[in-house]
Write a protein that holds these residues in place. Structure first.
Motif, PDB file in Angstrom:
ATOM      1  N   PHE A 114     -39.529  -0.327  13.915  1.00  0.00           N
ATOM      2  CA  PHE A 114     -40.642   0.330  14.614  1.00  0.00           C
ATOM      3  C   PHE A 114     -40.830  -0.284  15.996  1.00  0.00           C
ATOM      4  CE2 PHE A 114     -41.632   2.243  10.614  1.00  0.00           C
ATOM      5  CZ  PHE A 114     -42.440   3.328  10.914  1.00  0.00           C
ATOM      6  N   PHE A 115     -41.087   0.575  16.971  1.00  0.00           N
ATOM      7  CA  PHE A 115     -41.347   0.147  18.346  1.00  0.00           C
ATOM      8  C   PHE A 115     -42.852  -0.026  18.538  1.00  0.00           C
ATOM      9  CE2 PHE A 115     -42.225   1.597  22.827  1.00  0.00           C
ATOM     10  CZ  PHE A 115     -41.821   0.415  23.443  1.00  0.00           C
ATOM     11  N   ILE A 116     -43.232  -1.154  19.108  1.00  0.00           N
ATOM     12  CA  ILE A 116     -44.650  -1.447  19.338  1.00  0.00           C
ATOM     13  C   ILE A 116     -45.010  -0.892  20.716  1.00  0.00           C
ATOM     14  CG2 ILE A 116     -46.359  -3.298  19.460  1.00  0.00           C
ATOM     15  CD1 ILE A 116     -44.178  -5.068  17.967  1.00  0.00           C
ATOM     16  N   THR A 117     -45.788   0.195  20.730  1.00  0.00           N
ATOM     17  CA  THR A 117     -45.949   0.955  21.975  1.00  0.00           C
ATOM     18  C   THR A 117     -46.823   0.269  23.008  1.00  0.00           C
ATOM     19  OG1 THR A 117     -47.901   2.084  21.131  1.00  0.00           O
ATOM     20  CG2 THR A 117     -45.770   3.170  20.769  1.00  0.00           C
ATOM     21  N   GLY A 118     -47.763  -0.575  22.574  1.00  0.00           N
ATOM     22  CA  GLY A 118     -48.746  -1.112  23.515  1.00  0.00           C
ATOM     23  C   GLY A 118     -49.939  -0.193  23.689  1.00  0.00           C
ATOM     24  N   ASP A 119     -49.931   0.939  22.986  1.00  0.00           N
ATOM     25  CA  ASP A 119     -51.087   1.837  22.993  1.00  0.00           C
ATOM     26  C   ASP A 119     -51.904   1.608  21.727  1.00  0.00           C
ATOM     27  OD1 ASP A 119     -50.589   3.241  25.390  1.00  0.00           O
ATOM     28  OD2 ASP A 119     -49.029   4.412  24.372  1.00  0.00           O
ATOM     29  N   LEU A 120     -53.225   1.713  21.868  1.00  0.00           N
ATOM     30  CA  LEU A 120     -54.093   1.590  20.705  1.00  0.00           C
ATOM     31  C   LEU A 120     -54.522   2.991  20.271  1.00  0.00           C
ATOM     32  CD1 LEU A 120     -56.258  -1.385  21.988  1.00  0.00           C
ATOM     33  CD2 LEU A 120     -54.334  -1.448  20.379  1.00  0.00           C
ATOM     34  N   GLY A 121     -54.562   3.193  18.970  1.00  0.00           N
ATOM     35  CA  GLY A 121     -54.907   4.527  18.501  1.00  0.00           C
ATOM     36  C   GLY A 121     -55.447   4.510  17.098  1.00  0.00           C
ATOM     37  N   VAL A 122     -55.847   5.689  16.674  1.00  0.00           N
ATOM     38  CA  VAL A 122     -56.355   5.860  15.314  1.00  0.00           C
ATOM     39  C   VAL A 122     -55.883   7.221  14.819  1.00  0.00           C
ATOM     40  CG1 VAL A 122     -58.585   6.672  16.256  1.00  0.00           C
ATOM     41  CG2 VAL A 122     -58.470   5.901  13.892  1.00  0.00           C
ATOM     42  N   ILE A 123     -55.505   7.279  13.548  1.00  0.00           N
ATOM     43  CA  ILE A 123     -55.097   8.558  12.957  1.00  0.00           C
ATOM     44  C   ILE A 123     -56.256   9.056  12.103  1.00  0.00           C
ATOM     45  CG2 ILE A 123     -53.439   9.692  11.423  1.00  0.00           C
ATOM     46  CD1 ILE A 123     -51.358   7.644  12.325  1.00  0.00           C
ATOM     47  N   ASP A 124     -56.718  10.260  12.382  1.00  0.00           N
ATOM     48  CA  ASP A 124     -57.896  10.756  11.648  1.00  0.00           C
ATOM     49  C   ASP A 124     -57.497  11.320  10.283  1.00  0.00           C
ATOM     50  OD1 ASP A 124     -57.068  13.425  11.958  1.00  0.00           O
ATOM     51  OD2 ASP A 124     -58.332  13.755  13.737  1.00  0.00           O
ATOM     52  N   GLN A 125     -58.485  11.780   9.544  1.00  0.00           N
ATOM     53  CA  GLN A 125     -58.226  12.183   8.160  1.00  0.00           C
ATOM     54  C   GLN A 125     -57.257  13.357   8.067  1.00  0.00           C
ATOM     55  OE1 GLN A 125     -58.760  10.219   5.720  1.00  0.00           O
ATOM     56  NE2 GLN A 125     -59.865   8.861   7.109  1.00  0.00           N
ATOM     57  N   ASP A 126     -57.148  14.144   9.125  1.00  0.00           N
ATOM     58  CA  ASP A 126     -56.216  15.272   9.114  1.00  0.00           C
ATOM     59  C   ASP A 126     -54.860  14.928   9.713  1.00  0.00           C
ATOM     60  OD1 ASP A 126     -58.248  16.919   8.042  1.00  0.00           O
ATOM     61  OD2 ASP A 126     -59.107  17.100  10.058  1.00  0.00           O
ATOM     62  N   GLY A 127     -54.683  13.637  10.046  1.00  0.00           N
ATOM     63  CA  GLY A 127     -53.380  13.208  10.543  1.00  0.00           C
ATOM     64  C   GLY A 127     -53.220  13.284  12.050  1.00  0.00           C
ATOM     65  N   TYR A 128     -54.253  13.693  12.772  1.00  0.00           N
ATOM     66  CA  TYR A 128     -54.161  13.770  14.235  1.00  0.00           C
ATOM     67  C   TYR A 128     -54.306  12.373  14.830  1.00  0.00           C
ATOM     68  CZ  TYR A 128     -54.685  18.893  14.295  1.00  0.00           C
ATOM     69  OH  TYR A 128     -54.496  20.233  14.135  1.00  0.00           O
ATOM     70  N   LEU A 129     -53.426  12.081  15.785  1.00  0.00           N
ATOM     71  CA  LEU A 129     -53.471  10.789  16.459  1.00  0.00           C
ATOM     72  C   LEU A 129     -54.405  10.855  17.674  1.00  0.00           C
ATOM     73  CD1 LEU A 129     -52.305   7.887  16.937  1.00  0.00           C
ATOM     74  CD2 LEU A 129     -50.445   8.974  18.222  1.00  0.00           C
ATOM     75  N   HIS A 130     -55.290   9.856  17.774  1.00  0.00           N
ATOM     76  CA  HIS A 130     -56.170   9.716  18.935  1.00  0.00           C
ATOM     77  C   HIS A 130     -55.732   8.452  19.652  1.00  0.00           C
ATOM     78  CE1 HIS A 130     -59.601  12.185  16.985  1.00  0.00           C
ATOM     79  NE2 HIS A 130     -58.645  12.112  16.082  1.00  0.00           N
ATOM     80  N   ILE A 131     -55.421   8.559  20.950  1.00  0.00           N
ATOM     81  CA  ILE A 131     -55.092   7.358  21.728  1.00  0.00           C
ATOM     82  C   ILE A 131     -56.413   6.839  22.305  1.00  0.00           C
ATOM     83  CG2 ILE A 131     -53.820   6.444  23.728  1.00  0.00           C
ATOM     84  CD1 ILE A 131     -51.979   7.345  21.493  1.00  0.00           C
ATOM     85  N   VAL A 132     -56.750   5.590  22.008  1.00  0.00           N
ATOM     86  CA  VAL A 132     -58.033   5.077  22.505  1.00  0.00           C
ATOM     87  C   VAL A 132     -57.857   4.171  23.717  1.00  0.00           C
ATOM     88  CG1 VAL A 132     -59.086   5.261  20.220  1.00  0.00           C
ATOM     89  CG2 VAL A 132     -58.194   3.063  20.987  1.00  0.00           C
ATOM     90  N   GLY A 133     -56.640   3.965  24.139  1.00  0.00           N
ATOM     91  CA  GLY A 133     -56.426   3.154  25.339  1.00  0.00           C
ATOM     92  C   GLY A 133     -55.192   2.286  25.146  1.00  0.00           C
ATOM     93  N   ARG A 134     -54.969   1.453  26.138  1.00  0.00           N
ATOM     94  CA  ARG A 134     -53.815   0.572  26.058  1.00  0.00           C
ATOM     95  C   ARG A 134     -54.262  -0.802  25.593  1.00  0.00           C
ATOM     96  NH1 ARG A 134     -49.474   2.022  29.717  1.00  0.00           N
ATOM     97  NH2 ARG A 134     -49.888   4.049  30.630  1.00  0.00           N
ATOM     98  N   ASP A 135     -53.385  -1.444  24.865  1.00  0.00           N
ATOM     99  CA  ASP A 135     -53.687  -2.796  24.398  1.00  0.00           C
ATOM    100  C   ASP A 135     -54.074  -3.695  25.573  1.00  0.00           C
ATOM    101  OD1 ASP A 135     -53.740  -4.791  22.351  1.00  0.00           O
ATOM    102  OD2 ASP A 135     -51.912  -5.600  23.231  1.00  0.00           O
ATOM    103  N   LYS A 136     -53.363  -3.547  26.693  1.00  0.00           N
ATOM    104  CA  LYS A 136     -53.629  -4.415  27.843  1.00  0.00           C
ATOM    105  C   LYS A 136     -54.954  -4.084  28.521  1.00  0.00           C
ATOM    106  CE  LYS A 136     -49.114  -6.179  28.950  1.00  0.00           C
ATOM    107  NZ  LYS A 136     -47.886  -6.051  29.709  1.00  0.00           N
TER     108      LYS A 136
END
Ligand code: ATP
Ligand code: MG
Length: 505
Positions: free
Chosen positions: A379-401
């Motif tokens: 797995f590649f560590i993207t450096g992006d922070l996110g959350v997957i909701d109950q329906d499987g949609y990915l939300h990007i909440v920002g960058r780790d940095k």
């Protein structure tokens, strides 16, 4: 079997040679047959310059149809195409030439003298030029060179391109992309977004970045479709050209600018089937407003230079504002704890990691960085922070940095930005962390007002008071006329952090 990406396009050149592949706003047209013929002559030129499989061909030229032909020629020869941002200065180019050690450097005609100097300095053996009017030394050579027909035999793992990342978080890194990476991603996207030979794309993106080059051009070439090349974003021009088109690909700025035009309405988009956005977060309000005005739900997707495209809102089904959709077929996405790397359950925010045939071969000449960014299971560590909701949609909440750590607590900038953006009189905002004597980092808001009754710092702080936990509330609010953005619409938070570095000292 030969895995050259070029072969994925090749049938389309044979099937309908008279079809227009590319046109420009000035009315120049290039058929599939013409593009192939010139690309083959350019391949002959590359051959004469000694470009062998695996050799890098670095290119810093303005956007033109001929630049696409050069890209095709490079693929055909098994060369490694290495496009460079047109904004890079001589000093920056010197770094890239030294790092990439290309066989050939192609510059703009007017830059020949300087490029020659740089190349000599970096030990690059060949320098040629390519202009926007089918001019430059490469085209002169192509005119007297015979078409070269053989297609280099390559494995799926062989490099097709090195693309430098946008440099949003630090120095740009060269991502090594293979024929297999590019071929699989453009097939998946062609299918996911239902591209066919009937499609006509409005192309106003730069072609030194993954969005304009690989997402846009590779899909058009894979589908046997056509496109209009425009040098830059001009919302009025896009609206004028929409009756001739079916799809627009843009960064979020495209959509905010289109919305500023009173001419954008249902009638203007009547012939369009799809609007796609990516490269930076599309504000949910922009998505909603565009839908109200045009009836179209913009399809947002998520990708990176290193990985091509990873997730997309569905073509059929709900396109959810503020999310980047579902994993594309073949790509696995998981969310992990930033520190331990342990996978987190749905609904929890953490590091976005991904794996799939789209993921790059590593950073050019940075084996340690490459090792550090991959988990043992690939797995590649993207450096992006996110959350997957109950329906499987990915939300990007920002960058780790860009994560702000204030008083030991994590503050996700997007959460604060969204609340600020909703306040009356606010157009947009960026939340950053800057050094703070007590808290480590102080949450700091940089706000663009809408004009009219402009809120002040105290009003914004007061409005956030009851709505956010205390540690998430900005300590200071600064006002600016515009947020610093690069050409891909990415807010340059690094620059903002420098500007406000002394805010608490
Ligand atoms: P660098 O890696 O040099 O700091 P960069 O990450 O901006 O620069 P790119 O590869 O051009 O360089 O951009 C990829 C990044 O763009 C992603 O990691 C993500 O942060 C952001 N991005 C792309 N699409 C979206 C999207 N739809 N929503 C939010 N962010 C996005
Ligand atoms: Mg990046």
């Amino acid at each position: 079997m030969n895995q050259n990406l070029y072969l994925q396009f090749f049938d389309n050149f044979q099937r309908n040679p008279g079809k227009i592949l590319l046109d420009t706003a000035e009315g120049k047209q290039y058929s599939y047959a013409e593009v192939l013929a010139t690309a083959r002559r350019l391949a002959g030129v590359l051959k004469s310059l000694g470009v062998a499989p695996g050799d890098r061909v670095a290119v810093q030229v303005d956007k033109s149809p001929e630049a696409v032909m050069l890209y095709l020629a490079c693929l055909q020869m098994g060369g490694v195409y290495l496009p460079l941002n047109t904004a890079y200065t001589g000093e920056e180019i010197a770094y890239f030439l030294g790092d990439a050690e290309p066989r050939l450097y192609v510059c703009r005609p007017q830059a020949m003298a300087e490029a020659g100097e740089l190349a000599r300095h970096s030990g690059v053996p060949c320098v040629e030029s390519l202009g926007t009017a089918a001019d430059g030394s490469l085209m002169t050579m192509a005119a007297r060179t015979q078409a070269y027909l053989p297609v280099a035999e390559v494995e799926a793992d062989a490099l097709a391109a090195i693309l430098y990342t946008s440099g949003t978080t630090g120095r740009s890194k060269g991502a090594m992309l293979s024929h297999g990476n590019l071929a699989s991603n453009s097939r998946v996207l062609t299918e996911a977004w239902q591209f066919s030979a009937e499609d006509h794309l409005l192309h106003a993106l730069p072609i030194f970045h993954t969005h304009g080059l690989f997402v846009a051009c590779n899909i058009i070439l894979t589908a046997g479709a056509s496109m209009t090349f425009l040098p830059r974003l001009d919302a009025e021009q896009l609206i004028e050209l929409m009756p001739r088109a079916t799809v627009l690909m843009g960064v979020p700025t495209f959509y905010t600018r289109l919305l500023q035009s009173p001419r954008l309405n249902r009638e203007a988009v009547a012939g369009m089937r799809l609007f796609i956005s990516g490269s930076a977060p599309l504000p949910a309000e922009t998505h909603d407003e565009f839908r109200t005005r045009t009836g179209h739900a913009i399809l947002e997707r998520y990708g990176m230079t290193e990985t091509n495209m990873n997730s997309s809102n569905p073509y059929h089904g709900e396109r959810r504002a503020g999310t980047v959709g579902l994993p594309l077929p073949g790509t696995e996405i998981r969310i992990t704890d930033r520190a331990s790397g342990a996978e987190l359950p749905r609904g929890e925010t953490g590091m976005v990691e991904l794996r799939g045939p789209n993921v790059f071969r590593g950073y050019w000449r940075m084996p340690e960085k490459t090792r550090a960014e991959f988990r043992d299971d690939g797995f590649f560590i993207t450096g992006d922070l996110g959350v997957i909701d109950q329906d499987g949609y990915l939300h990007i909440v920002g960058r780790d940095k860009d994560l702000v750590i204030s008083g030991g607590y994590n503050v996700y900038p997007k959460e604060v930005e969204q609340l600020i953006d909703e306040l009356p009189g606010v157009l947009e905002s960026a939340v950053i962390g800057v050094p703070h004597p007590d808290l480590g980092e102080g949450v700091t808001a940089v706000v663009v007002a809408m004009g009219g009754a402009v809120p002040d710092e105290a009003q914004i702080l007061a409005a956030l008071h009851g709505r956010l936990a205390r540690y998430k509330q900005p300590k200071r609010v600064f006002f600016v006329d515009t947020l610093p953005r690069n050409v891909m619409g990415k807010v340059q938070k690094k620059q903002l952090r420098e500007t406000y570095a002394q805010a608490y000292s």
